[in-house]
Motif scaffolding. Structure first.
Motif, PDB file in Angstrom:
ATOM      1  N   ASP A   1       0.743  -1.188  -0.146  1.00 18.48           N
ATOM      2  CA  ASP A   1       0.097  -0.098   0.039  1.00 18.48           C
ATOM      3  C   ASP A   1       0.868   1.343   0.005  1.00 18.48           C
ATOM      4  O   ASP A   1       0.318   2.289  -0.639  1.00 18.48           O
ATOM      5  CB  ASP A   1      -1.005  -0.100   1.237  1.00 18.48           C
ATOM      6  CG  ASP A   1      -1.907  -1.115   1.112  1.00 18.48           C
ATOM      7  OD1 ASP A   1      -2.239  -1.783  -0.060  1.00 18.48           O
ATOM      8  OD2 ASP A   1      -2.834  -1.421   2.321  1.00 18.48           O
ATOM      9  N   SER A   2       1.893   1.223   0.777  1.00 14.33           N
ATOM     10  CA  SER A   2       2.940   2.307   0.917  1.00 14.33           C
ATOM     11  C   SER A   2       3.537   2.752  -0.620  1.00 14.33           C
ATOM     12  O   SER A   2       3.523   3.854  -0.865  1.00 14.33           O
ATOM     13  CB  SER A   2       4.015   2.136   1.861  1.00 14.33           C
ATOM     14  OG  SER A   2       3.396   1.970   3.234  1.00 14.33           O
ATOM     15  N   LEU A   3       3.948   1.490  -1.388  1.00 11.94           N
ATOM     16  CA  LEU A   3       4.591   2.001  -2.588  1.00 11.94           C
ATOM     17  C   LEU A   3       3.312   2.398  -3.761  1.00 11.94           C
ATOM     18  O   LEU A   3       3.722   3.162  -4.663  1.00 11.94           O
ATOM     19  CB  LEU A   3       5.144   0.555  -3.168  1.00 11.94           C
ATOM     20  CG  LEU A   3       5.734   0.744  -4.652  1.00 11.94           C
ATOM     21  CD1 LEU A   3       6.905   1.865  -4.567  1.00 11.94           C
ATOM     22  CD2 LEU A   3       6.628  -0.579  -4.933  1.00 11.94           C
ATOM     23  N   LEU A   4       2.243   1.876  -3.493  1.00  7.61           N
ATOM     24  CA  LEU A   4       1.043   2.150  -4.434  1.00  7.61           C
ATOM     25  C   LEU A   4       0.771   3.559  -4.239  1.00  7.61           C
ATOM     26  O   LEU A   4       0.594   4.292  -5.277  1.00  7.61           O
ATOM     27  CB  LEU A   4      -0.178   1.135  -4.035  1.00  7.61           C
ATOM     28  CG  LEU A   4      -1.378   1.302  -5.025  1.00  7.61           C
ATOM     29  CD1 LEU A   4      -0.843   1.118  -6.504  1.00  7.61           C
ATOM     30  CD2 LEU A   4      -2.486   0.456  -4.673  1.00  7.61           C
ATOM     31  N   GLU A   5       0.774   3.929  -2.964  1.00  4.48           N
ATOM     32  CA  GLU A   5       0.451   5.386  -2.585  1.00  4.48           C
ATOM     33  C   GLU A   5       1.499   6.300  -3.210  1.00  4.48           C
ATOM     34  O   GLU A   5       1.181   7.342  -3.978  1.00  4.48           O
ATOM     35  CB  GLU A   5       0.193   5.526  -1.330  1.00  4.48           C
ATOM     36  CG  GLU A   5       0.119   7.135  -0.722  1.00  4.48           C
ATOM     37  CD  GLU A   5      -0.013   7.262   0.703  1.00  4.48           C
ATOM     38  OE1 GLU A   5      -0.394   8.384   1.071  1.00  4.48           O
ATOM     39  OE2 GLU A   5       0.050   6.357   1.454  1.00  4.48           O
ATOM     40  N   ALA A   6       2.675   5.907  -3.036  1.00  6.08           N
ATOM     41  CA  ALA A   6       3.939   6.702  -3.622  1.00  6.08           C
ATOM     42  C   ALA A   6       3.900   6.970  -5.092  1.00  6.08           C
ATOM     43  O   ALA A   6       4.104   7.828  -5.739  1.00  6.08           O
ATOM     44  CB  ALA A   6       5.284   6.093  -3.160  1.00  6.08           C
ATOM     45  N   VAL A   7       3.516   5.671  -5.926  1.00  5.33           N
ATOM     46  CA  VAL A   7       3.504   5.834  -7.191  1.00  5.33           C
ATOM     47  C   VAL A   7       2.295   6.652  -7.720  1.00  5.33           C
ATOM     48  O   VAL A   7       2.250   7.431  -8.574  1.00  5.33           O
ATOM     49  CB  VAL A   7       3.411   4.474  -7.940  1.00  5.33           C
ATOM     50  CG1 VAL A   7       3.084   4.368  -9.343  1.00  5.33           C
ATOM     51  CG2 VAL A   7       4.768   3.816  -7.801  1.00  5.33           C
TER      52      VAL A   7
END
Length: 470
Positions: free
Chosen positions: A378-384
């Motif tokens: 979820d953190s990487l998805l939010e960053a992208v």
């Protein structure tokens, strides 16, 4: 100029823009300077980035306004050409981007493994010490594997079998040194040189490499978030006479796709009807996040599924222990191939792996790992999503290690990879996961290997590379 300050202002204004109507005026530069405690130059740089992204319209002497952005056109679906053209006659195989070394301080989103802190390090170290004190340290193990470990792998399959289905026995589980060696043996022993093998597209690069080295002819069928269309699989069997279909029904690498129960049963019925095999690669069985694995092999009564299960990703990359579960003559051929190549797997590694997965702490580890993988995904998805809107993640994986991100049509993927690496971010180009020409430009981003605290920085680098500021 402070790039970090400009990026923070861009992120804050993007959140405001997301809820503002088209044409709404943004705060003046003077207000933004005071609000963000930044210099006028930094505020102007942030606004130029938003203009470059097409989110803001600047009117000299008047101010900055939310731009009316038309919905992005749907990328053309060219995946159908995968099946129509088939695999090219000549391919070049080399070291995967996931195996590249990187500078120590780089942000690593190219890896194929989870971070050390996600692994059961205490269980592994203790298991290795205990195994070293047993007879396994000084004796040769059986060619098919330690009987106790064979029984564990077979029991895992039997646990998911419905009533009326005869599960495999311990004898049917062959312990191998990792799933990569298993793939090589299966393709050589069951398919054979010059023979067709149906594969999903995209699919695991290691399977493509193993098939090529075995001289197998790849027959790609397009596969989406729910897997391939069963009718396409049947058509591939009918037109090529293939005797096997290699697939990853659970949290596929690279796409994270998961087959539904109905899709799995439909494909199983196709291979039964065609008198063929489904080579089911269950590499991510322990890497579930929002869904539990449900392997197709659990519904196989007559030995049509050759099942691969690896512990490398969930236990430790240092314990390359996996199993091939196969029945009948297929099992005997695979065992003969493995024995000819490597004779047997280290008894110490087998004993240690069995020790880890039978400890009470194993279940606790899997629960913790699921939680940590969810946070990282979820953190990487939010960053992208926040920093690199040009990247399109159509499917949020319910397990596995990766995000499969679509780049804008026409993107020079190798150049994007080089530009990211020059800024300290290592990413994997999607090209190598296609058995034929790619249906579109992609990146595979691993969310499990890197510190999540660096994901925002990774997103900013991707955003800058894909939409450089003016």
């Amino acid at each position: 100029m402070n790039d970090d300050s400009a990026s923070r202002i861009v992120a804050a204004l993007r959140r405001r823009i997301a809820t503002a109507p088209p044409g709404a005026q943004l705060p003046s530069n003077r207000v933004l300077v005071a609000e963000h405690r930044a210099s006028p130059v930094t505020v102007q740089k942030a606004l130029r980035r938003l203009v470059a992204l097409g989110l803001v319209e600047s009117r000299p002497g008047v101010g900055s306004f939310v731009r009316s952005v038309p919905a992005a056109p749907r990328p053309a679906d060219l995946g159908w050409q995968t099946a129509a053209l088939g695999s090219p006659r000549i391919r070049t195989s080399g070291l995967s981007s996931t195996q590249r070394a990187s500078v120590p301080d780089a942000i690593r989103l190219h890896s194929g493994y989870p971070a050390k802190e996600l692994l059961p390090e205490r269980l592994v170290r203790a298991a290795l010490l205990r195994a070293a004190r047993t007879e396994a340290a000084v004796t040769r193990s059986p060619a098919a594997g330690l009987p106790e470990l064979q029984a564990w792998f077979a029991g895992q399959v039997a646990a998911g079998a419905p009533s009326g289905v005869t599960p495999p026995s311990a004898r049917d589980a062959l312990v191998v040194a990792g799933s990569q060696s298993a793939l090589s043996s299966v393709f050589r022993a069951v398919v054979g040189p010059g023979q067709p093998l149906v594969v999903e597209s995209p699919t695991y690069w290691g399977a493509i490499l193993a098939a090529e080295q075995a001289g197998v002819v790849l027959v790609p069928v397009p596969s989406g978030p729910g897997g391939p269309v069963p009718e396409e699989v049947d058509r591939a069997f009918a037109t090529t006479g293939a005797r096997a279909f290699y697939a990853q029904p659970t949290f596929a690498n690279p796409s994270g796709a998961q087959w539904s129960r109905d899709a799995g049963l439909a494909v199983l019925e196709i291979v039964r009807h065609r008198g063929a095999f489904l080579v089911e690669d269950d590499w991510a069985h322990e890497l579930a996040i929002d869904a539990d694995p449900a392997p197709v092999v659990g519904h196989d009564h007559d030995g049509h599924v050759i099942y691969l299960r690896s512990l490398t990703k969930s236990v430790s990359p240092a314990l390359r222990v996996a199993a091939v579960v196969a029945r009948g003559p297929a099992r005997d051929r695979i065992l003969a191939d493995r024995a000819a190549e490597s004779m047997y797997v280290s008894g110490v590694l087998q004993a240690a792996a069995l020790d880890v997965v039978t400890q009470p702490g194993w279940a606790t580890h899997l629960r913790s790992m699921r939680h940590q993988l969810r946070i990282r995904r979820d953190s990487l998805l939010e960053a992208v999503t926040t920093h690199a809107p040009a990247l399109q993640v159509d499917h949020v994986p319910r397990g596995g290690l990766n995000l499969w991100a679509r780049l804008p049509d026409g993107t020079d993927v190798p150049q994007v990879v080089r530009d990211c690496e020059s800024r300290g971010l290592v990413v994997a180009p999607g090209t190598e996961w296609f058995p034929a020409e790619p249906s579109g430009p992609h990146l595979r981003l691993n969310f499990a290997a890197e510190d999540p605290a660096r994901f925002a920085e990774a997103g900013r680098i991707l955003g800058e590379v894909l939409a450089p500021s003016a």
